[in-house]
Design an enzyme around this catalytic site. Sequence first.
Site, PDB file in Angstrom:
ATOM      1  N   GLU A 186      34.500  45.618  37.894  1.00  0.00           N
ATOM      2  CA  GLU A 186      35.494  46.423  37.169  1.00  0.00           C
ATOM      3  C   GLU A 186      34.974  46.942  35.824  1.00  0.00           C
ATOM      4  OE1 GLU A 186      39.170  44.213  36.896  1.00  0.00           O
ATOM      5  OE2 GLU A 186      39.768  44.926  38.874  1.00  0.00           O
ATOM      6  N   GLU A 258      40.143  44.094  46.224  1.00  0.00           N
ATOM      7  CA  GLU A 258      41.115  43.085  45.762  1.00  0.00           C
ATOM      8  C   GLU A 258      42.537  43.547  46.024  1.00  0.00           C
ATOM      9  OE1 GLU A 258      40.566  41.652  41.741  1.00  0.00           O
ATOM     10  OE2 GLU A 258      38.380  41.689  41.955  1.00  0.00           O
TER      11      GLU A 258
END
Length: 829
Positions: A186, A258
């Site tokens: 991320e 995710e």
Amino acid sequence: MATTTMARASLALVLLLITAAVGAANCTTVAYNDRALVIDGQRRIVLSGSIHYPRSTPEMWPDLIKKAKEGGLDAIETYVFWNGHEPRPRQYNFAGNYDIVRFFKEIQNAGMYAILRIGPYICGEWNYGGLPAWLRDIPGMQFRMHNQPFEHEMETFTTLIVNKLKDANMFAGQGGPIILSQIENEYGNIMANLTDAQSASEYIHWCAAMANKQNVGVPWIMCQQDADVPPNVINTCNGFYCHDWFPKRTDIPKIWTENWTGWFKAWDKPDFHRSAQDIAFAVAMFFQKRGSLQNYYMYHGGTNFGRTAGGPYITTSYDYDAPLDEYGNIREPKYGHLKDLHAVLKSMEKILVHGDFSDINYGRNVTVTKYTLDGSSVCFISNQFDDRDANATIDGTTHVVPAWSVSVLPDCKAVAYNTAKIKAQTSVMVKKPNTVEQEPENLKWSWMPEHLKPFMTDEKGSFRKNELLEQITTSTDQSDYLWYRTSFEHKGEAKYKLSVNTTGHQIYAFVNGKLAGRQHSPNGAFIFQLESPVKLHDGKNYLSLLSATMGLKNYGALFELMPAGIVGGPVKLVDNNGSTIDLSNSSWSYKAGLAGEHRQIHLDKPGYKWHGDNGTIPINRAFTWYKATFQAPAGEEAVVADLMGLNKGVAWVNGNNLGRYWPSYVAAEMGGCHHCDYRGAFKAEGDGLKCLTGCNEPAQRFYHVPRVFLRAGEPNTVVLFEEAGGDPSRVGFHTVAVGPVCVEAAEKGDNVTLSCGQHKGRTISSVDLASYGVTRGQCGAYQGGCESKAAYEAFAEACVGKESCTVQHTDAFSGAGCQSGVLTVQATC
Ligand code: GAL
């Protein structure tokens, strides 16, 4: 001579060919195109789930992986935990729950694929996001930016992990399970907040190049890297929903790394619950809109054992409301409802990844998608309204789709699955004291004080400095605790107010050897102030401050620069007249860790002096070690320690760390505590929270004791370090097992299954209710009316005494005059 050489050479060639052939027979190729991963030449829909190996024990792994496979998953995903593997520079740990190769071998043994997310920055609610704190000591180090010190360390660790897995033949091309690898995590989320944009960009491109250089033979991914994605990686999505997200590159598949199945818990927060209906809705929408691989984060959350597991202010439990609960039990109806969806999706795999597709919008929020291949088609109808059902017509047939749901029609004619209609049972897990041995009054406690004295007077500590130092650097994060001590002269007796500015998470102040004040970060905030009245005496006075962290920050731009401890202070004493003694720059002496930690009291070595043979132990005494023996509960059910009555500290069983405990911390009352409707977007932050439980209750009362920590038939030892003062006499051990199970059947003709099936030998003891009129209550305490005698008898006959049973819902069951067509059955395991 020449012949021998030739013979040898041809033998070598034959061997080489055989090896190549064997390799070829076992090895798996992984490629990709715009629609899917192409595994061994076949486009595949991949269903995956996260299980983090250090958050359970190796003994639990096979069972967790087996349950994931039976739940319809193809792959297991995990991060790699750098600070767990390299706690000190070039000192490695690959033992026990850090045995990464063993974990991947278990995945391989189960016949599943694996997704390796090396990071090595991982976030993950893990101490310091997985980065070892010792990186700070390297000169010139700038975390996660383009600089030689960081890149050198990152490459060294990445290479080490890759080589370890290569040596064990764990990559797909070697015949192993790993089909994808991830580098970084991320980074795209924080790039915009970094001032040196060029260095950030160079770094992320360097990451991709370094990863590709590793030659792992499978594609590399990065997640949430939309802004500046290197060309040689696949960018992926993380979030509660990823259906509307598409990769910018048109030659890569749409991957969701995710899909958050719930949320993590902090000490000040209640429990988050994301409904089975909402997760299924998100998954179905993702595959409706060209999804190819999705991963549940978490499929099993597990436990933060030990101090380097767990992020800032994160509870020891990392249950996450995942399909497998913290202890590895199947969480129903989440597990079963998703399993049913997986089966339907898999039945459509070929058409989804090869077929032509068209989306038809039925006005706002309602979409029919049809995939067609060789004359066959599959359909989805999604209804994103959160307050109304919708109609959609496919080939002349109209289908009603409930609010916030997706209907899946594997032949475009009949609905095989609707995300809002749960057919799986609900299981209520019950904790109960096991045998008399485990009841609190049967634990005989002894105790030992933490040796505080030396640091209350003239002990030198490890070193002195005329300033208040940062805690992570000073303690090298080898302990939660750092002592700061100073002394000063004062004329006469006087009352003062002591004030200490500190950054996370807890502070204790001692004046002349007496505890004078304590404070923890309110609501997990990092910066707070201790203020407490103190008394000084004439002559030399000692001020000793103990700062304790509870997991280091793990997320956000430059999170690594967030200091901990009483860095800079100020530390001041102010009297009633406003006159101030500023101690910020006096001579402070330092010591990292507690005496009891250095002595390893938790190992309960012979020769330690425990008191309390007379049966009395002090209660509510801060800085106290306690010990008791107990018998392990019989059987296979999960064991938990009930630590109610304790305040804050750490617990061990037979020397194994159970993690930090803090049952005295009561979770906040928040907006989402009192209502729960699966319809509408799920959130974990900000406004619009819902489905929270455990509000106004201890944030965590029960602590997992994995079976492998226990010894059957012998005394087991529990050791506590109680930092804040508690009452161990209430501590007990419980087992966790399925209690009530309930199922709802809306359609006549459905096969209705009830099961106690977590552990062999557990059977249904009674059927409690079979009703068409349940109006109130929850599974285990349903209240209804309109009971169906015929249904009750059919279930009682088929189920009592069985581990599981299936009964067909027939017309014969309906009670006369009952409005509802929905049959609810409740039984007890
Ligand atoms: C994501 C992150 C994960 C985890 C998750 C929340 O942003 O990539 O590591 O922290 O949030 O559980």
